[in-house]
Design a protein around this motif. Structure first.
Motif, short mmCIF file in Angstrom:
data_model
loop_
_atom_site.label_atom_id
_atom_site.label_comp_id
_atom_site.label_asym_id
_atom_site.label_seq_id
_atom_site.Cartn_x
_atom_site.Cartn_y
_atom_site.Cartn_z
N ALA A 286 11.30 -54.88 74.94
CA ALA A 286 10.33 -55.21 74.77
C ALA A 286 9.40 -55.99 75.76
O ALA A 286 10.19 -57.33 76.27
CB ALA A 286 9.78 -55.83 73.16
N THR A 287 8.63 -55.58 76.70
CA THR A 287 8.07 -56.44 77.63
C THR A 287 6.92 -57.62 76.90
O THR A 287 6.28 -56.96 76.01
CB THR A 287 7.31 -55.60 78.89
OG1 THR A 287 8.41 -54.94 79.24
CG2 THR A 287 6.64 -56.76 79.63
N VAL A 288 7.04 -58.72 77.20
CA VAL A 288 6.07 -59.72 76.44
C VAL A 288 5.19 -60.34 77.35
O VAL A 288 5.77 -60.86 78.50
CB VAL A 288 6.96 -60.69 75.66
CG1 VAL A 288 6.07 -61.78 74.96
CG2 VAL A 288 8.12 -59.96 74.91
N SER A 289 3.95 -60.49 76.89
CA SER A 289 2.88 -61.03 77.91
C SER A 289 2.72 -62.67 78.14
O SER A 289 1.92 -63.28 77.68
CB SER A 289 1.58 -60.49 77.50
OG SER A 289 1.17 -60.70 76.12
N VAL A 290 4.02 -63.20 78.45
CA VAL A 290 3.93 -64.59 78.71
C VAL A 290 5.02 -64.87 79.75
O VAL A 290 6.21 -64.09 79.82
CB VAL A 290 4.33 -65.36 77.40
CG1 VAL A 290 5.88 -64.95 76.86
CG2 VAL A 290 4.32 -67.08 77.76
N GLY A 291 4.95 -65.75 80.65
CA GLY A 291 5.62 -66.02 81.73
C GLY A 291 5.69 -67.41 82.34
O GLY A 291 5.09 -68.22 81.56
N TYR A 292 6.30 -67.70 83.34
CA TYR A 292 6.15 -69.04 83.97
C TYR A 292 5.06 -69.77 84.30
O TYR A 292 4.89 -70.85 84.09
CB TYR A 292 7.38 -69.30 84.90
CG TYR A 292 7.15 -68.60 86.16
CD1 TYR A 292 6.30 -69.00 87.20
CD2 TYR A 292 8.01 -67.51 86.55
CE1 TYR A 292 6.27 -68.32 88.47
CE2 TYR A 292 7.99 -66.89 87.58
CZ TYR A 292 7.09 -67.01 88.67
OH TYR A 292 6.79 -66.45 90.00
N ALA A 293 4.06 -68.97 84.65
CA ALA A 293 2.78 -69.43 84.88
C ALA A 293 2.01 -69.98 83.61
O ALA A 293 0.85 -70.67 83.80
CB ALA A 293 1.97 -68.31 85.71
N ASP A 294 2.62 -69.65 82.31
CA ASP A 294 1.93 -69.86 81.05
C ASP A 294 2.62 -71.33 80.73
O ASP A 294 2.11 -71.76 79.72
CB ASP A 294 2.13 -68.67 80.29
CG ASP A 294 1.18 -67.45 80.55
OD1 ASP A 294 0.09 -67.72 80.61
OD2 ASP A 294 2.00 -66.44 80.90
N GLY A 295 3.94 -71.26 81.29
CA GLY A 295 4.72 -72.74 80.82
C GLY A 295 6.06 -72.39 80.13
O GLY A 295 6.61 -73.20 79.96
N LEU A 296 6.60 -71.07 80.27
CA LEU A 296 7.76 -70.62 79.89
C LEU A 296 8.68 -70.75 81.05
O LEU A 296 8.67 -69.80 81.96
CB LEU A 296 7.91 -69.21 79.24
CG LEU A 296 9.13 -68.76 78.51
CD1 LEU A 296 9.38 -69.65 77.58
CD2 LEU A 296 9.13 -67.33 78.34
N HIS A 297 9.29 -71.91 81.12
CA HIS A 297 10.11 -72.09 82.39
C HIS A 297 11.03 -70.95 82.60
O HIS A 297 11.81 -70.45 81.85
CB HIS A 297 10.98 -73.47 82.15
CG HIS A 297 10.09 -74.60 81.78
ND1 HIS A 297 10.55 -75.71 81.09
CD2 HIS A 297 8.79 -74.95 82.03
CE1 HIS A 297 9.54 -76.87 81.11
NE2 HIS A 297 8.62 -76.29 81.84
N ARG A 298 11.14 -70.62 83.84
CA ARG A 298 12.01 -69.91 84.42
C ARG A 298 13.31 -70.15 84.26
O ARG A 298 14.40 -69.19 84.13
CB ARG A 298 11.72 -69.75 86.02
CG ARG A 298 12.43 -68.37 86.47
CD ARG A 298 11.89 -68.34 88.09
NE ARG A 298 12.48 -66.97 88.68
CZ ARG A 298 13.66 -67.13 89.45
NH1 ARG A 298 14.29 -68.41 89.30
NH2 ARG A 298 14.12 -66.03 90.07
N LEU A 299 13.78 -71.31 83.94
CA LEU A 299 15.02 -71.99 83.73
C LEU A 299 15.76 -71.15 82.42
O LEU A 299 16.97 -71.35 82.15
CB LEU A 299 15.14 -73.53 83.77
CG LEU A 299 15.21 -74.01 84.85
CD1 LEU A 299 14.90 -75.67 84.97
CD2 LEU A 299 16.28 -73.74 85.67
N VAL A 300 14.78 -70.71 81.81
CA VAL A 300 15.36 -70.26 80.32
C VAL A 300 15.96 -68.64 80.61
O VAL A 300 16.20 -68.15 79.48
CB VAL A 300 14.23 -70.28 79.12
CG1 VAL A 300 13.79 -71.75 79.00
CG2 VAL A 300 12.97 -69.22 79.53
#
Length: 384
Positions: A286-300
């Motif tokens: 599933a592609t989910v519409s949230v990313g690091y520009a939203d605050g979900l750190h790329r480190l996760v």
């Protein structure tokens, strides 16, 4: 939960702040609360949090900068506001015009502020900052160096109204012997400064030293105010850190996104930038519409962080992108475009927390919450 508002959004239960304040008050007794709403209240909405705090009797607010103070004033917050950090001299006029309290970040700074107030023919409200061990801002008063003369001089400046005095704990979150001894020494030094002021016939004014972990672990100091930030939002910096009290906080923020696409990939196909995830078997993604520009750190990325879809925990796979991430939903039936994904909050019998994101990104909840981007809507959860 509210209906989906955007591709990615938060919901905030401002009504739960009243419960969290009550839990804080149990720990500090008669000590009053200064609500810390800096950094947009750690991403929760400064004005909304301030107004929720006002409803339960909080009459003092702390911010980091003059622009944050002005934002509160422009939105109807007329109670006392303390700027905890630095205000550039070219902005000193706002302190006068908007009746804002400035912390004295150094003795030299106090002199500049006093000279400005003299030139303006007025007096400026201030709090004296004492550096008892943080070594960040304030007049140093530590075992190695005690600048009591500078503190006395600040209180005696003709054009400053020094209404209070404060310090800050760097290790009040650590109950270990060495850190506890350091914190207790800070308390002793702070009390010594206040006693020295009284001996000179000076009222120290409002005394405050307890940050959030100071409240949790040193709640009985009987100061005039304490300074909770994350606590009234229902979380601590790190769920794994032991604390000396047992409060019953309610986290006020939940975080959601939508599924934008569901597809099957085959063994050997890779997901996202860098090809760090390669399927070892047929996998439903599933592609989910949230990313690091939203605050979900790329480190996760690729470290097992789970989100909730249809009430089931599903791992993020591949690198988190700027606006999207991918999730393995092989074991979940009927996932489709538009389904709600929970990054923080409850769905069915399961819960995922902001702390899980923080641990996977080697951070603390203060930073993770503050990093939720401004483009992510903050929706007020409907009161039941």
């Amino acid at each position: 939960m509210l209906e989906s508002y955007s591709r990615c959004w938060t919901e905030i239960d401002y009504a739960a702040i009243a419960h969290n304040v009550e839990e804080i008050q149990k720990l500090v007794g008669d000590t009053k609360i200064m609500g810390i709403v800096k950094a947009n209240a750690y991403g929760h909405g400064d004005v909304e949090c301030a107004k929720a705090l006002q409803k339960v009797g909080v009459d003092f607010f702390g911010v980091s900068s003059v622009d944050e103070a002005l934002h509160l004033r422009q939105n109807g917050i007329h109670d006392s506001i303390l700027i905890l950090g630095y205000t550039p001299p070219e902005h000193f006029h706002y302190l006068i015009e908007e009746n804002i309290i400035q912390s004295l970040v150094s003795y030299d700074y106090a002199q500049k502020l006093d000279a400005y107030a003299k030139e303006a023919g007025t007096k400026i409200r201030c709090h004296c900052k004492v550096d008892t061990g943080m070594c960040r801002t304030g007049v140093i008063y530590q075992v190695q160096e005690k600048n009591m003369d500078q503190i006395l001089a600040e209180y005696r400046m003709e054009h400053l109204i020094v209404e209070g005095i404060f310090s800050h704990f760097p290790v009040s979150d650590d109950l270990g012997q060495e850190s506890a001894a350091f914190t207790k020494k800070q308390i002793e030094l702070f009390e010594e400064v206040c006693d020295n002021l009284r001996k000179e016939g000076i009222n120290p004014g409002i005394r405050h030293i307890q940050n959030s972990y100071g409240i949790l672990n040193y709640g009985d100091l009987k100061m005039d105010y304490c300074r909770p930030g994350l606590l009234y939002m229902g979380v601590t910096s790190d769920d794994a850190i032991p604390i000396a009290s047992k409060p019953d906080f309610i986290p006020i923020l939940s975080w959601y996104a939508n599924v934008s696409l569901v597809k099957w990939i085959q063994k050997g196909q890779s997901v996202s930038y860098g090809r760090h995830f390669i399927a070892t078997k047929p996998t439903k993604v599933a592609t989910v519409s949230v990313g690091y520009a939203d605050g979900l750190h790329r480190l996760v990325s690729n470290c097992g962080l789970e989100v909730l879809i249809h009430g089931q925990k599903c791992p993020i796979i591949g690198n988190v992108c700027m606006d999207q991430c991918m999730v393995d939903v092989t074991q979940v039936d009927d996932v489709k475009e538009g389904d709600v994904v929970v990054l923080v909050g409850r769905q069915g019998d399961h819960r995922v927390t902001i702390d899980e994101i923080s641990r996977k990104s080697h951070s603390i909840n203060n930073e993770t919450l503050s990093d939720i981007a401004g483009r992510v809507p903050r929706l007020r959860r409907r009161e039941k």
